[in-house]
Design a protein around this motif. Structure first.
Motif, PDB file in Angstrom:
ATOM      1  N   ASN A 114       6.662   8.667   0.659  1.00 41.56           N
ATOM      2  CA  ASN A 114       5.206   9.380   1.272  1.00 41.56           C
ATOM      3  C   ASN A 114       5.113  10.454   0.630  1.00 41.56           C
ATOM      4  O   ASN A 114       3.682  11.186   0.446  1.00 41.56           O
ATOM      5  CB  ASN A 114       5.392   9.834   2.747  1.00 41.56           C
ATOM      6  N   ASP A 117       4.410   8.577  -3.607  1.00 39.43           N
ATOM      7  CA  ASP A 117       3.632   7.415  -3.637  1.00 39.43           C
ATOM      8  C   ASP A 117       2.433   7.745  -2.565  1.00 39.43           C
ATOM      9  O   ASP A 117       2.427   7.715  -1.342  1.00 39.43           O
ATOM     10  CB  ASP A 117       4.175   6.368  -3.142  1.00 39.43           C
ATOM     11  N   SER A 118       1.108   8.264  -3.275  1.00 38.35           N
ATOM     12  CA  SER A 118       0.254   8.508  -2.213  1.00 38.35           C
ATOM     13  C   SER A 118      -0.276   7.361  -1.558  1.00 38.35           C
ATOM     14  O   SER A 118      -0.905   7.542  -0.637  1.00 38.35           O
ATOM     15  CB  SER A 118      -1.017   9.035  -3.161  1.00 38.35           C
ATOM     16  N   THR A 119       0.169   6.233  -1.782  1.00 42.09           N
ATOM     17  CA  THR A 119      -0.354   4.997  -0.815  1.00 42.09           C
ATOM     18  C   THR A 119       0.388   4.640   0.313  1.00 42.09           C
ATOM     19  O   THR A 119       0.199   4.050   1.232  1.00 42.09           O
ATOM     20  CB  THR A 119      -0.447   3.852  -1.652  1.00 42.09           C
ATOM     21  N   TRP A 120       1.700   5.466   0.332  1.00 43.57           N
ATOM     22  CA  TRP A 120       2.644   5.483   1.290  1.00 43.57           C
ATOM     23  C   TRP A 120       2.370   6.187   2.377  1.00 43.57           C
ATOM     24  O   TRP A 120       2.610   7.364   2.359  1.00 43.57           O
ATOM     25  CB  TRP A 120       4.162   5.346   0.780  1.00 43.57           C
ATOM     26  N   ASP A 121       2.197   5.574   3.692  1.00 42.33           N
ATOM     27  CA  ASP A 121       1.589   6.631   4.820  1.00 42.33           C
ATOM     28  C   ASP A 121       2.982   6.546   6.132  1.00 42.33           C
ATOM     29  O   ASP A 121       2.439   7.064   6.913  1.00 42.33           O
ATOM     30  CB  ASP A 121       0.619   6.301   5.451  1.00 42.33           C
ATOM     31  N   LYS A 122       3.934   6.129   5.557  1.00 37.75           N
ATOM     32  CA  LYS A 122       4.897   6.139   6.683  1.00 37.75           C
ATOM     33  C   LYS A 122       5.965   7.282   6.411  1.00 37.75           C
ATOM     34  O   LYS A 122       6.152   7.676   5.569  1.00 37.75           O
ATOM     35  CB  LYS A 122       5.780   4.840   6.751  1.00 37.75           C
ATOM     36  N   PRO A 123       6.483   7.948   7.676  1.00 41.89           N
ATOM     37  CA  PRO A 123       7.430   8.919   7.442  1.00 41.89           C
ATOM     38  C   PRO A 123       8.740   8.690   6.965  1.00 41.89           C
ATOM     39  O   PRO A 123       9.681   9.482   6.730  1.00 41.89           O
ATOM     40  CB  PRO A 123       7.592   9.641   8.972  1.00 41.89           C
TER      41      PRO A 123
END
Length: 769
Positions: A114, A117-123
């Protein structure tokens, strides 16, 4: 009846009686104190052995933490770099760590998805890069982990965000071997703008710590071992106890003395381990602070009490024996003094008192002519005073820095004089060592300053290799204060017979533009390049430089030739000539400079070659575009002709067949996805047709910066019906080709573009030749 005694008898009676009583009491007290001190010294030695081993182990682990910390600090710029750019260099950064640290089995890092990678929204979720040693090879791997949840160890590390050392575990790379080694992992957090980004980790073996522990042997039958924060034995003289809990060694004392609690809190303590055969072992625990972690380890030393007591008893009995011997000596001296010393005793006593107070003067001398021992004592006292005067004067001279002052010894047994002489020798050696150290520091500072200067030059943008080479040789000549210098680079235009061309030289404060070339192995320049070793010659003959060396002019006293290398490839030769002989650190400096400039020279040379190829490619592209424009006009004329439809149709089929045999043909939809491609392209470029259908036009393409910037406009023009041409480089696996392409939009009856047809020719050989 009153007993009458002579003065001599009274002195003897009083002196001997009192001396015996006092002496016995004093010697018994001294022997007891000596025994106690010997016992305490033994305990102190055991404690100090543990501390010394702990410091050595702490230094080893802290050094590995420092390396990991340095990488973590360098990696803080990771989010500012392109991921592809970073992945190209991380293996190169880790490989030197593995090469220089044999205890490090693998180097790895972990990056929060997160963050990078700006596209990854998981913690959760992280990218892990690993570089490890396998035999004599360095291997690497990259994996995605913890996509749905973080494992407990990593979760705890991410929450605390501090350095961490893992509990010992058996290694995973000795399967099938009879010997198992322990390992541990060092982890350092990486922050970018004070935000936790990931970590850098070292997996290290503990065999070096095992060697240190085996050397802990302050006494006979003593031994040491290393315990982790959770009480796991990480190193022990008995290898069968490795990876066991410290509770198993002290089952009766672990709970009573709260051993694990004290180890976890980093508390120094000791216990007495009772033995079944009697006696006990003195066991001392010394904490080890590792890096910036909060989980200290402990070094433990165990010494049998019988050994400690034996040493103390030996000192005690030795003191008693010495006391008895000294008693009889004292008795003899008292008898001797009672029989011989009378009046001179006062003078001698006063002189000795003055000496005891540190007074050194000729007034202390006593002159006697008794012809007996008293006279000898007076002479000895006078000699002692003279010797002390001479030594005091010697010490004052040394104090003022006159280290060459001569001291005459009073005899071969003059221990004070010999000690002063040794002190003088030590001071002289220390002074010489300091001068040598200062000289070495100056040389090191000079080398670092010079290398930094050249590093600044190399960091600047250079597009002309001759101009860069001249800047380098100019600064090298000036830095070394030599008289001439030149740079020769290998020209591989003729692969059968490469030559070394001099592209830059500098001599006598002026730039030299004459061109000279050498074949590989020809003269000193060619020999240096082909042997890949430096050549240094002194006392050069008058005509030697003209015959063999690449430099002209005056006759030098020394010639140095140094190969310019990048990895295992020789790129050229640096040649220097001087009227003075070159010191070794000059030669070492030139060697380091030659290694540093190799990559830059290679890049500049490749840039020049690439620019030339691009210019040539552009020219060929314009010629091909003209040909293709003519072809396009011919096609339009064919399409406009309505007569003899069947004949035209046959001719068109023949033309398409000819294009199929001579060109690569690819059909794209309006969004750039591949619809079909001809057999010639599949066969010559070794393409799997099923895999190619549906891929995007941009896949496998290698764009220039200009092409990448104009890519969107390129397809907008095609969708508007505009015919486009391009010179494009593509890549399949490890191979690359250069294609000359023409893109023709195909419209329907309504004039709408329904697909794009690309005609391409392979011009790779034309461009490269």
């Amino acid at each position: 009846m009153k007993i009458r005694l002579s003065v001599r008898q009274k002195i003897m009676l009083a002196t001997i009686g009192t001396s015996i009583t006092c002496y016995i009491i004093a010697m018994f007290y001294i022997a007891t104190i000596a025994r106690r001190n010997a016992y305490n010294d033994a305990i102190s030695l055991a404690n100090q052995s543990a501390k010394n081993a702990g410091i050595e182990i702490e230094n080893i682990l802290n050094a590995e933490f420092a390396s990991a910390r340095t990488l973590a600090s360098a990696f803080s710029i990771y989010p500012t770099m392109e991921r592809k750019e970073w992945e190209k260099v991380y293996t190169q950064m880790y490989a030197p760590v593995l090469s220089s640290s044999p205890n490090v089995y693998s180097v790895w890092d972990s990056w929060e998805l997160n963050v990078i990678d700006s596209t990854w929204d998981k913690p959760t979720g992280r990218l892990v890069n690993t570089v490890w040693r396998e035999g004599d090879k360095i291997k690497s791997d990259q994996k995605l982990r913890s996509l749905d949840f973080d494992p407990p160890i990593y979760k705890n590390f991410k929450e605390n965000k501090i350095e961490h050392i893992e509990e010992p575990y058996e290694d995973v790379f000795t399967d099938g071997k009879s010997e198992k080694l322990l390992m541990t992992s060092l982890m350092v957090p990486v922050f970018a703008d004070k935000v936790f980004t990931g970590l850098v980790g070292f997996d290290i073996t503990l065999n070096k710590l095992q060697d240190i522990v085996k050397k802990i042997h302050p006494f006979e039958d003593s031994f040491g071992f290393l315990v982790s924060n959770k009480g796991i034995i990480a190193a022990h003289a008995s290898e069968e106890l490795l990876n066991k809990s410290v509770d198993e060694l002290f089952p009766d004392k672990a709970e009573e003395n709260k051993i694990l609690e004290k180890i976890e809190n980093g508390i120094a303590f000791n216990i007495k381990e009772e033995l079944t055969q009697g006696g006990y072992n003195y066991v001392t625990f010394v904490p080890i602070k590792i890096g910036r972690t909060t989980t200290p380890w402990s070094i433990v030393v165990s010494v049998p009490s019988i050994i400690i007591n034996q040493k103390a008893d030996k000192v005690f009995y030795t003191s008693i024996i010495a006391a008895v011997i000294m008693f009889f000596v004292l008795l003899f001296v008292i008898l001797y003094i009672s029989n011989t010393i009378t009046k001179p005793i006062t003078s001698f006593t006063q002189s000795l008192k003055d000496l005891a107070r540190g007074v050194i003067s000729d007034k202390l001398k006593i002159k006697l002519n008794t012809g007996d021992e008293l006279e000898e004592m007076s002479i000895a006292l006078s000699d002692c005073v003279d010797g002390l005067n001479a030594k005091a004067e010697f010490a004052r001279s040394i104090e003022h820095g006159h280290l060459d002052t001569e001291l005459k010894l009073q005899s071969n047994d003059d221990e004070l004089g010999q000690s002063l002489a040794k002190m003088q020798e030590s001071l002289i050696s220390a002074k010489k060592a300091e001068e040598l150290r200062n000289q070495e520091d100056k040389i090191a500072a000079w080398i670092n300053e010079g290398l930094n200067s050249f590093a600044n030059i190399l960091r600047q943008s250079h597009e002309n290799i001759e101009e860069l080479s001249y800047i380098l040789i100019y600064n090298l000549v000036k830095t070394l204060d030599v008289n001439q210098g030149g740079i020769f680079l290998i020209n591989n235009d003729d692969y059968a017979e490469p030559v070394l061309n001099r592209i830059a030289s500098y001599a006598f404060d002026r730039r030299k533009y004459e061109k000279k070339s050498f074949k590989m192995g020809e003269g000193l320049v060619g020999a240096c390049a082909i042997e890949e070793e430096s050549i240094y010659i002194e006392d050069v003959p008058d005509d030697y430089i003209e015959i063999i060396s690449g430099l002209g002019g005056a006759n030098p006293s020394a010639i140095l030739l140094m190969p310019i290398r990048h990895e295992n490839q020789v790129l050229g030769v640096i040649e220097l000539a001087s009227f003075k002989k070159l010191p070794k650190h000059y030669i070492d400096f030139v060697d380091q400079v030659a290694r540093n400039i190799g990559l830059t020279l290679l890049n500049v040379k490749n840039t020049e070659r690439t620019n030339a190829l691009l210019t040539q490619s552009k020219q060929q592209s314009e010629e091909l575009a003209a040909q293709e424009e003519e072809m396009r006009q011919n096609l339009e004329e064919l399409q406009a002709t309505q007569e003899e439809a069947s004949r035209v149709r046959v001719e068109q089929d023949c033309l398409f067949e000819a294009l199929t045999q001579t060109h690569y043909i690819v059909e794209y939809d309006n969004k750039g996805h591949v619809l079909s491609l001809n057999d010639k392209m599949i066969r010559e470029l070794n393409i799997n047709k099923e895999e190619m259908i549906g891929t995007h036009h941009k896949d496998s393409m290698i764009f220039t910066q200009e092409q990448e910037n104009d890519y969107a406009d390129f397809w907008d023009q095609l969708r508007k019906g505009v015919v486009k041409t391009s010179i494009q480089k593509i890549q399949r696996g490890s191979k690359e080709w250069i294609l000359s392409e023409i893109y023709s939009p195909i419209t329907n009856a309504s004039g709408e573009v329904v697909k794009i047809v690309k005609l391409a020719q392979n011009i790779t050989k034309d461009v490269l030749n």
